[in-house]
Design an enzyme around this catalytic site. Sequence first.
Site, PDB file in Angstrom:
ATOM      1  N   GLY A 110       7.518  -0.355 -17.369  1.00  0.00           N
ATOM      2  CA  GLY A 110       6.687   0.860 -17.285  1.00  0.00           C
ATOM      3  C   GLY A 110       7.572   2.084 -17.383  1.00  0.00           C
TER       4      GLY A 110
ATOM      5  N   LEU B  88      10.037   3.489 -15.243  1.00  0.00           N
ATOM      6  CA  LEU B  88      11.471   3.320 -14.971  1.00  0.00           C
ATOM      7  C   LEU B  88      12.090   2.243 -15.866  1.00  0.00           C
ATOM      8  CD1 LEU B  88      13.558   4.595 -13.128  1.00  0.00           C
ATOM      9  CD2 LEU B  88      13.130   2.797 -11.462  1.00  0.00           C
TER      10      LEU B  88
ATOM     11  N   LYS C 102      15.795   4.258   1.496  1.00  0.00           N
ATOM     12  CA  LYS C 102      14.857   4.767   0.485  1.00  0.00           C
ATOM     13  C   LYS C 102      13.425   4.751   1.036  1.00  0.00           C
ATOM     14  CE  LYS C 102      13.764   6.268  -3.651  1.00  0.00           C
ATOM     15  NZ  LYS C 102      13.617   5.640  -4.935  1.00  0.00           N
TER      16      LYS C 102
ATOM     17  N   ASN D  68       6.034  18.052  -4.179  1.00  0.00           N
ATOM     18  CA  ASN D  68       6.919  17.780  -3.035  1.00  0.00           C
ATOM     19  C   ASN D  68       7.379  19.068  -2.355  1.00  0.00           C
ATOM     20  OD1 ASN D  68       6.699  15.144  -3.775  1.00  0.00           O
ATOM     21  ND2 ASN D  68       8.796  14.913  -4.510  1.00  0.00           N
TER      22      ASN D  68
ATOM     23  N   SER E  12       5.210   9.485  -6.953  1.00  0.00           N
ATOM     24  CA  SER E  12       4.596   8.351  -7.644  1.00  0.00           C
ATOM     25  C   SER E  12       3.243   7.972  -7.022  1.00  0.00           C
ATOM     26  CB  SER E  12       5.546   7.160  -7.590  1.00  0.00           C
ATOM     27  OG  SER E  12       5.983   6.940  -6.265  1.00  0.00           O
TER      28      SER E  12
END
Length: 324
Positions: A24, A26, A199, A217, A270
């Site tokens: 997709g 990435l 992460k 963000n 995302s």
Amino acid sequence: MLYKTGIQTLKRGVNLLITIVGCGALGSLFAARMLESGVDVQALQRPGAHYEVLKEKGLTLLELEGEEKSFSFPVYDDIDSCAPSDLVIILVKAFQTPHVAPKLLPLLKEDGAILTLQNGLGNVEVLKEHVPLKKLFAGSVTYGAYRVAPGVVKAAGEGKIKFGPLDKMVSPEPVMDFLKQSGLNVELVDDPMRVLWEKVAINAMINPVVALARCNNGKILEVREALELCRVLFDEALEAARCEGITLDEESLWSFAMEVLEKTAANRPSMLQDLESGRRTENEAISGYILKAAEKKGVELPATKVVYSLMKLAEHAAIKDYVV
Ligand SMILES: NC(=O)C1=CN([C@@H]2O[C@H](COP(=O)(O)OP(=O)(O)OC[C@H]3O[C@@H](n4cnc5c(N)ncnc54)[C@H](OP(=O)(O)O)[C@@H]3O)[C@@H](O)[C@H]2O)C=CC1
Ligand SMILES: CC(C)(CO)C(=O)C(=O)O
């Protein structure tokens, strides 16, 4: 003596092959970087509009600065058509891992390796059920990419892959050399599970808050109450990590989180992109996993529970046939 993966064949000048499972946003960005570096790539992709365009017309990559590049490489929707490869990189969304994990071994040469670079937690546990530990590597990614149309991916920023073997007896050097040769920025880490937790702590404090508020963000930095909420979510994620025996460095990770917010101020995370496109999000693998890890030790995480539940509601509202 450290176990070596088959990737040492690199040194013998044999052509190596990477398979990207889930090509997709990435996966396509990485495929492009690999092909530009002269490394052979094939993709295992589920059928659908993106698959059709990749197969028929190839990949179009829109670089950050606006340049448009085209790439052509083998794209398959079935394992049997794939050639055995030296390295398989898993880049499906976390909730797809149980669907792809049982199919992975035949994709590997006898001593090939598998690397998951997915966000969220729980992927490693699923992969371990189907793949010997000595073949498994895990890591996290600060590269960015998103899909603008089937077969068309926009690069959203160069970054770094931090990864390491899950079995400490495995030498990471061959995979490291191979990834470097593939045109990617890579850093080896001793403890990949720590990197995954770092992460996830950042994703858990940014993604659901911004997705629920439907903003960029950067807005978090402008609203004191939003930043306070993020801090509580961050602290709860660190508490969950401690429940799994991992103590993260609070101060440096919080500074890094602030840096991520500043650098990605214009981004829509995302999770928000998924909601807006009517796709499932990685809520379960991020906030859901954090809640479960804490619950196993009898620890309650009230703020995480609230944003997790609201995200489930948002998914239910946005996604046709969502299973609650
Ligand atoms: N995009 C980014 O900037 C970053 C992403 N990540 C992480 O990387 C992972 C991938 O993210 P991203 O590339 O954005 O996600 P995408 O949804 O863009 O890509 C996933 C791809 O996997 C395909 N797929 C789904 N199920 C299967 C299956 N069973 N077999 C084969 N292919 C399948 C999808 O097909 P279809 O096209 O039909 O939906 C899609 O093309 C996630 O864990 C994400 O959190 C981490 C850092 C940055
Ligand atoms: C770091 C962050 C939150 C950047 O948007 C991200 O990884 C995402 O969008 O999933």
